[in-house]
Design a protein around this motif. Structure first.
Motif, mmCIF file in Angstrom:
data_model
loop_
_atom_site.group_PDB
_atom_site.id
_atom_site.type_symbol
_atom_site.label_atom_id
_atom_site.label_comp_id
_atom_site.label_asym_id
_atom_site.label_seq_id
_atom_site.Cartn_x
_atom_site.Cartn_y
_atom_site.Cartn_z
ATOM 1 N N TYR A 155 0.838 -1.202 0.000
ATOM 2 C CA TYR A 155 0.000 0.000 0.000
ATOM 3 C C TYR A 155 0.872 1.251 0.000
ATOM 4 N N SER A 190 2.432 1.872 -3.451
ATOM 5 C CA SER A 190 1.531 1.675 -4.591
ATOM 6 C C SER A 190 1.641 2.770 -5.654
ATOM 7 N N ASP A 191 2.176 3.927 -5.302
ATOM 8 C CA ASP A 191 2.332 5.001 -6.282
ATOM 9 C C ASP A 191 3.634 4.898 -7.083
ATOM 10 N N ARG A 220 1.735 -6.331 -6.739
ATOM 11 C CA ARG A 220 1.065 -5.055 -6.485
ATOM 12 C C ARG A 220 -0.203 -5.308 -5.678
ATOM 13 N N SER A 265 6.362 3.195 -9.633
ATOM 14 C CA SER A 265 6.249 2.321 -10.804
ATOM 15 C C SER A 265 7.057 1.034 -10.647
#
Length: 105
Positions: free
Chosen positions: A15, A18-19, A74, A21
Motif C-alpha cells: 500500500y 503503490s504510487d 502489487r 512504478s
C-alpha cells in the motif's frame, strides 16, 4: 511470526509503495521479514487467492507452493480496502485496550 501479522506487513508495504512504478520488494522479502520462505510463500499465495494482490504467479507442486514474478507484486483495490479496514479495526482495538487498562476493575 504469525501469518496474520505477516500478511498485514506485506499489504502495508504494498500500500505504501503503490504510487511507485518499480518498487523494491526487498523490504518484504522472507529474509528482511525474518520468516521462512515456505511461510512467506503461503502468505503471498493466500493474498493472491483472495485477490488482494496481483502480478505474481503462484505455482503449487508436491513439494510446496512457489511464487514467481514477486518483483511485479502489487496491491489491488480489494487489497487496499482490506488493509484500510483492518488498520482501522486494529487502531480501535488498541484504543479499547488502552481504555480498559485505565478503567477500574
Amino acid at each position: 511470526m504469525k501469518i496474520d501479522k505477516l500478511i498485514f506487513k506485506i499489504l502495508q508495504y504494498l500500500y505504501e509503495v503503490s504510487d511507485l512504478s518499480m518498487p523494491s520488494m526487498e523490504p518484504i522479502s522472507p529474509k528482511a521479514l525474518k520468516v521462512p520462505l515456505e511461510q512467506w510463500n503461503n502468505a503471498v499465495a493466500m493474498l493472491y487467492k483472495e485477490s488482494y494482490i496481483d502480478g505474481v504467479i503462484v505455482k503449487k507442486s508436491k513439494t510446496g507452493i512457489y511464487i514467481l514474478n514477486e518483483d511485479d507484486m502489487r496491491i489491488t483495490l480489494r487489497g487496499i480496502d482490506y488493509y484500510k479496514n483492518n488498520t482501522t479495526f486494529k487502531k480501535f482495538l488498541e484504543a479499547a485496550k488502552g481504555i480498559s487498562e485505565i478503567l477500574p476493575k
